[in-house]
Design a protein around this motif. Structure first.
Motif, short mmCIF file in Angstrom:
data_model
loop_
_atom_site.label_atom_id
_atom_site.label_comp_id
_atom_site.label_asym_id
_atom_site.label_seq_id
_atom_site.Cartn_x
_atom_site.Cartn_y
_atom_site.Cartn_z
N VAL A 47 -3.42 -4.46 -3.60
CA VAL A 47 -3.24 -3.87 -2.27
C VAL A 47 -1.79 -3.92 -1.79
O VAL A 47 -1.47 -3.30 -0.78
CB VAL A 47 -4.17 -4.53 -1.23
CG1 VAL A 47 -5.62 -4.41 -1.69
CG2 VAL A 47 -3.81 -5.97 -0.98
N SER A 48 -0.93 -4.63 -2.50
CA SER A 48 0.46 -4.74 -2.10
C SER A 48 1.13 -3.37 -2.09
O SER A 48 0.94 -2.57 -2.98
CB SER A 48 1.22 -5.67 -3.04
OG SER A 48 0.75 -6.98 -2.89
N GLY A 49 1.89 -3.13 -1.04
CA GLY A 49 2.62 -1.88 -0.93
C GLY A 49 1.88 -0.76 -0.23
O GLY A 49 2.45 0.29 0.04
N LEU A 50 0.61 -0.97 0.09
CA LEU A 50 -0.14 0.06 0.80
C LEU A 50 0.16 -0.01 2.30
O LEU A 50 0.36 -1.09 2.84
CB LEU A 50 -1.65 -0.11 0.59
CG LEU A 50 -2.21 0.23 -0.77
CD1 LEU A 50 -3.70 -0.08 -0.83
CD2 LEU A 50 -1.97 1.70 -1.11
N SER A 51 0.13 1.12 2.94
CA SER A 51 0.29 1.16 4.39
C SER A 51 -1.05 0.84 5.05
O SER A 51 -2.10 0.92 4.41
CB SER A 51 0.75 2.55 4.82
OG SER A 51 -0.30 3.49 4.59
N ASP A 52 -1.00 0.50 6.32
CA ASP A 52 -2.24 0.29 7.07
C ASP A 52 -3.08 1.57 7.08
O ASP A 52 -4.30 1.51 6.99
CB ASP A 52 -1.94 -0.13 8.50
CG ASP A 52 -1.47 -1.58 8.62
OD1 ASP A 52 -1.50 -2.30 7.61
OD2 ASP A 52 -1.08 -1.96 9.74
N THR A 53 -2.42 2.71 7.17
CA THR A 53 -3.13 3.99 7.17
C THR A 53 -3.92 4.16 5.88
O THR A 53 -5.10 4.50 5.91
CB THR A 53 -2.14 5.16 7.35
OG1 THR A 53 -1.46 4.99 8.60
CG2 THR A 53 -2.86 6.50 7.33
N ASP A 54 -3.27 3.90 4.74
CA ASP A 54 -3.99 4.01 3.46
C ASP A 54 -5.09 2.97 3.35
O ASP A 54 -6.17 3.25 2.83
CB ASP A 54 -3.01 3.85 2.29
CG ASP A 54 -2.24 5.14 2.02
OD1 ASP A 54 -2.66 6.22 2.49
OD2 ASP A 54 -1.20 5.06 1.33
N ALA A 55 -4.83 1.76 3.84
CA ALA A 55 -5.83 0.68 3.75
C ALA A 55 -7.05 0.96 4.62
O ALA A 55 -8.10 0.36 4.41
CB ALA A 55 -5.20 -0.66 4.12
N ARG A 56 -6.93 1.88 5.57
CA ARG A 56 -8.05 2.26 6.44
C ARG A 56 -8.82 3.48 5.92
O ARG A 56 -9.90 3.78 6.40
CB ARG A 56 -7.54 2.59 7.84
CG ARG A 56 -7.25 1.41 8.68
CD ARG A 56 -6.96 1.80 10.14
NE ARG A 56 -6.83 0.61 10.93
CZ ARG A 56 -5.73 -0.13 10.99
NH1 ARG A 56 -4.65 0.24 10.36
NH2 ARG A 56 -5.71 -1.24 11.72
N ARG A 57 -8.24 4.20 4.98
CA ARG A 57 -8.85 5.45 4.52
C ARG A 57 -10.20 5.19 3.86
O ARG A 57 -10.35 4.29 3.05
CB ARG A 57 -7.93 6.17 3.54
CG ARG A 57 -6.73 6.77 4.26
CD ARG A 57 -5.86 7.61 3.39
NE ARG A 57 -6.60 8.69 2.75
CZ ARG A 57 -6.14 9.36 1.71
NH1 ARG A 57 -4.96 9.08 1.19
NH2 ARG A 57 -6.85 10.32 1.18
#
Length: 180
Positions: A47-57
């Motif tokens: 999960v490192s390097g992901l944005s909050d937006t991507d982590a919510r998708r």
């Protein structure tokens, strides 16, 4: 691979990869701790390097998200090691609704969830270190469970969700692989 010629894939954040599982024959406890710690580390690398937006998708039909899986894994650590192993409860289920663990709320951030997960993992390590593998605690639904059983279960739980994170990460940016 032919269809991937010229494709651009994101690279996950580079972190030091411990070679715990490459120890070969070792003591049982060392083996269990090594496998669990490796999967814990892989979760973070995934999960490192992901944005909050991507982590919510939401990329699958269920409400599963990267952020929700990290949050759930943090609470799974808490339930089995802090709550059950320390005998604060006779069950690993938490007092909050289980579905809440999978919700990546608007006021939460992925970096914070990762820190909370890593902090809980460290607490789990300290707790487990206090007991022998044969230490048994009562579980309301399962009957007596040993620390050994908890380790095996948490390896299974963490590995399963690591596979889900691998699929979600690949859908997000093409980054794939067992070790991130």
């Amino acid at each position: 691979m032919d269809g991937l010629a010229g494709a651009s894939f994101a690279v996950m954040a580079e972190t030091q990869r411990p070679d715990r599982r490459e120890l070969g024959v070792g003591a049982e406890r060392t083996t269990l701790e090594s496998f669990l710690d490796d999967y814990r580390d892989i979760v973070v690398r995934k999960v490192s390097g992901l944005s909050d937006t991507d982590a919510r998708r939401k990329l699958v039909t269920s409400p599963t998200t990267v952020g929700g899986l990290i949050k759930h894994l943090r609470w799974a650590e808490y339930g089995w090691f802090d709550q059950l192993l320390l005998e604060r409860s006779d069950d690993n289920r938490r007092t909050h609704d289980r579905s809440w663990e999978f919700e990546f709320l608007p006021n939460e951030s992925l970096p914070t969830l990762i820190i909370e997960y890593q902090t809980q993992c460290e607490e789990s390590r300290r707790t487990a270190a206090r007991y022998p593998l044969d230490h048994v605690v009562p579980h309301r639904r399962l009957g007596p469970v040993s620390l050994r059983w908890i380790y095996v279960h948490m390896i299974e739980e963490t590995a399963r969700h690591t596979g889900q994170l691998d699929i979600l990460r690949e859908q997000l940016d093409g980054a794939a692989g067992f070790d991130g």
